[in-house]
Design an enzyme around this catalytic site. Structure first.
Site, PDB file in Angstrom:
ATOM      1  N   LYS A  66      37.847  46.325  34.103  1.00 58.71           N
ATOM      2  CA  LYS A  66      38.191  47.232  32.993  1.00 58.71           C
ATOM      3  C   LYS A  66      37.304  47.097  31.758  1.00 58.71           C
ATOM      4  O   LYS A  66      37.118  48.062  31.028  1.00 58.71           O
ATOM      5  CB  LYS A  66      39.655  47.028  32.581  1.00 58.71           C
ATOM      6  CG  LYS A  66      40.628  47.573  33.600  1.00 58.71           C
ATOM      7  CD  LYS A  66      42.059  47.399  33.147  1.00 58.71           C
ATOM      8  CE  LYS A  66      42.999  47.845  34.258  1.00 58.71           C
ATOM      9  NZ  LYS A  66      44.401  47.811  33.891  1.00 58.71           N
ATOM     10  N   ASP A 102      46.241  53.155  30.020  1.00 58.10           N
ATOM     11  CA  ASP A 102      47.177  52.025  30.107  1.00 58.10           C
ATOM     12  C   ASP A 102      48.062  51.946  28.865  1.00 58.10           C
ATOM     13  O   ASP A 102      49.225  51.551  28.943  1.00 58.10           O
ATOM     14  CB  ASP A 102      46.409  50.702  30.237  1.00 58.10           C
ATOM     15  CG  ASP A 102      45.961  50.427  31.664  1.00 58.10           C
ATOM     16  OD1 ASP A 102      46.546  51.017  32.606  1.00 58.10           O
ATOM     17  OD2 ASP A 102      45.020  49.629  31.849  1.00 58.10           O
TER      18      ASP A 102
HETATM   19  P1  ATR Z   1      43.383  42.059  33.683  1.00 62.48           P
HETATM   20  O1  ATR Z   1      42.235  43.000  33.511  1.00 62.48           O
HETATM   21  O2  ATR Z   1      44.379  42.544  34.683  1.00 62.48           O
HETATM   22  O3  ATR Z   1      44.061  41.698  32.398  1.00 62.48           O
HETATM   23  P2  ATR Z   1      41.894  39.622  33.617  1.00 62.48           P
HETATM   24  O4  ATR Z   1      41.054  40.213  32.535  1.00 62.48           O
HETATM   25  O5  ATR Z   1      41.218  38.884  34.714  1.00 62.48           O
HETATM   26  O6  ATR Z   1      42.755  40.735  34.316  1.00 62.48           O
HETATM   27  O7  ATR Z   1      42.999  38.681  32.890  1.00 62.48           O
HETATM   28  C1  ATR Z   1      43.893  37.925  33.614  1.00 62.48           C
HETATM   29  C2  ATR Z   1      44.877  37.196  32.673  1.00 62.48           C
HETATM   30  O8  ATR Z   1      45.772  36.443  33.477  1.00 62.48           O
HETATM   31  C3  ATR Z   1      44.212  36.200  31.724  1.00 62.48           C
HETATM   32  O9  ATR Z   1      44.943  36.131  30.529  1.00 62.48           O
HETATM   33  C4  ATR Z   1      44.349  34.888  32.506  1.00 62.48           C
HETATM   34  O10 ATR Z   1      44.345  33.735  31.701  1.00 62.48           O
HETATM   35  P3  ATR Z   1      42.968  32.967  31.313  1.00 62.48           P
HETATM   36  O11 ATR Z   1      42.441  33.669  30.098  1.00 62.48           O
HETATM   37  O12 ATR Z   1      43.389  31.584  31.062  1.00 62.48           O
HETATM   38  O13 ATR Z   1      42.063  33.097  32.513  1.00 62.48           O
HETATM   39  C5  ATR Z   1      45.711  35.073  33.111  1.00 62.48           C
HETATM   40  N1  ATR Z   1      45.899  34.236  34.304  1.00 62.48           N
HETATM   41  C6  ATR Z   1      45.323  34.395  35.520  1.00 62.48           C
HETATM   42  N2  ATR Z   1      45.753  33.439  36.378  1.00 62.48           N
HETATM   43  C7  ATR Z   1      46.626  32.654  35.677  1.00 62.48           C
HETATM   44  C8  ATR Z   1      47.415  31.503  36.000  1.00 62.48           C
HETATM   45  N3  ATR Z   1      47.397  30.973  37.237  1.00 62.48           N
HETATM   46  N4  ATR Z   1      48.196  30.980  35.042  1.00 62.48           N
HETATM   47  C9  ATR Z   1      48.245  31.506  33.799  1.00 62.48           C
HETATM   48  N5  ATR Z   1      47.514  32.593  33.421  1.00 62.48           N
HETATM   49  C10 ATR Z   1      46.716  33.158  34.347  1.00 62.48           C
END
Ligand code: ATR
Length: 262
Positions: A66, A102
């Site tokens: 995105k 969104d």
């Molecule tokens: P999207 O576009 O759907 O928001 P993204 O940009 O990859 O996807 O963001 C994913 C979010 O989920 C982030 O806030 C990520 O946290 P980090 O900044 O620490 O990476 C969070 N996230 C993903 N896996 C996680 C996990 N196992 N526990 C906690 N937060 C998680």
């Protein structure tokens, strides 16, 4: 150009319900068009976008593209630019325009459970692309927003951009929260494991959601598969009103559809 081909670009994208939904709407409206899934790895996004304008009339953009997709477009609406994320592409005669639906989707879903957002204390879990749209919508509606994230630096960066407070997931305090929205991918359906059924972005549950306050937060998840994530199940068990990601998904999809046919 095949003017009637649309897709969802993501990685992974196998779980996406978008093709079924949009193909159903095309059929219902007697529009000759086809919507497909395009699984594009982050390192292949540039190559994929090279041939996009000849092949597709439009697309939805999902995890994790995105934000990165913007540099491959000819134009981005001021709102999507301000949010910093694009989830819809419209091919206007060879010109690729990026939009963000969104925000409309998230706010329409939230408003089904919270009539007045102005002045409410909102906690957003996550600091990625989905969080950007949710934080933008909440701020615009006049909420006080706190961003909590696993990686605190990411929360800090987003909070600075949108003038919010930030913290770690462990900082969540139900007593100081009217609206809780999960934008992380934790709890999302996984074809390889059943772990998603027990995964929740809040480190200690369900006590964290219930808190001691008689005023329970409204809890929303942007994940739409499963419809009832572990977070939403816990919240419901604690007596909280819940808003499923399906509501947001359908509202943003309807906005995408309108943009393509405009
Ligand atoms: P999207 O576009 O759907 O928001 P993204 O940009 O990859 O996807 O963001 C994913 C979010 O989920 C982030 O806030 C990520 O946290 P980090 O900044 O620490 O990476 C969070 N996230 C993903 N896996 C996680 C996990 N196992 N526990 C906690 N937060 C998680």
């Amino acid at each position: 150009m095949n003017s009637r081909r649309y897709c969802v670009i993501g990685y992974p994208v196998k779980h996406s319900f978008s093709p079924k939904l949009h193909n159903g709407w095309f059929k219902k409206n007697k529009i000759k068009a086809r919507y497909v899934k395009e699984e594009v790895k982050p390192e292949d996004l540039g190559k994929f976008m090279c041939g996009f304008r000849e092949k597709f009339a439009g697309a939805n953009v999902t995890i994790p593209h995105k934000e990165k997709i913007m540099k491959f477009l000819d134009e981005v609406t001021p709102e999507a630019r301000e949010i910093g994320a694009v989830n819809v592409i419209v091919n206007r005669g060879g010109k690729l325009v990026g939009h963000n639906t969104d925000v409309v989707g998230a706010m329409a879903a939230l408003k089904s459970a919270v009539k007045i957002i102005k002045g409410k204390r909102a906690v957003v879990l996550g600091a990625g692309g989905a969080a950007r749209a949710v934080v933008y919508g909440l701020k615009k509606a006049g909420a006080q927003v706190v961003i909590l994230n696993r990686t605190i630096e990411n929360a800090e960066r987003l909070a600075a951009e949108f003038d919010c407070k930030f913290g770690a997931l462990e900082d969540f305090d139900a007593a100081n929260c009217d609206i809780l929205i999960n934008t992380t991918s934790v709890g999302m359906w996984d074809e390889n494991s059943g772990d998603y059924k027990i995964q929740t972005p809040l480190p200690c549950h369900p006590e964290l959601v219930s808190g001691s306050s008689p005023q329970k937060p409204v809890v929303m998840d942007v994940i739409y598969r499963p419809k009832m994530t572990r977070l939403l199940k816990d919240a419901k068990a604690c007596g909280c009103k819940v808003v499923t990601g399906e509501k947001m998904f359908l509202a943003q999809a309807a906005e995408s559809f309108k943009l393509w046919l405009r």
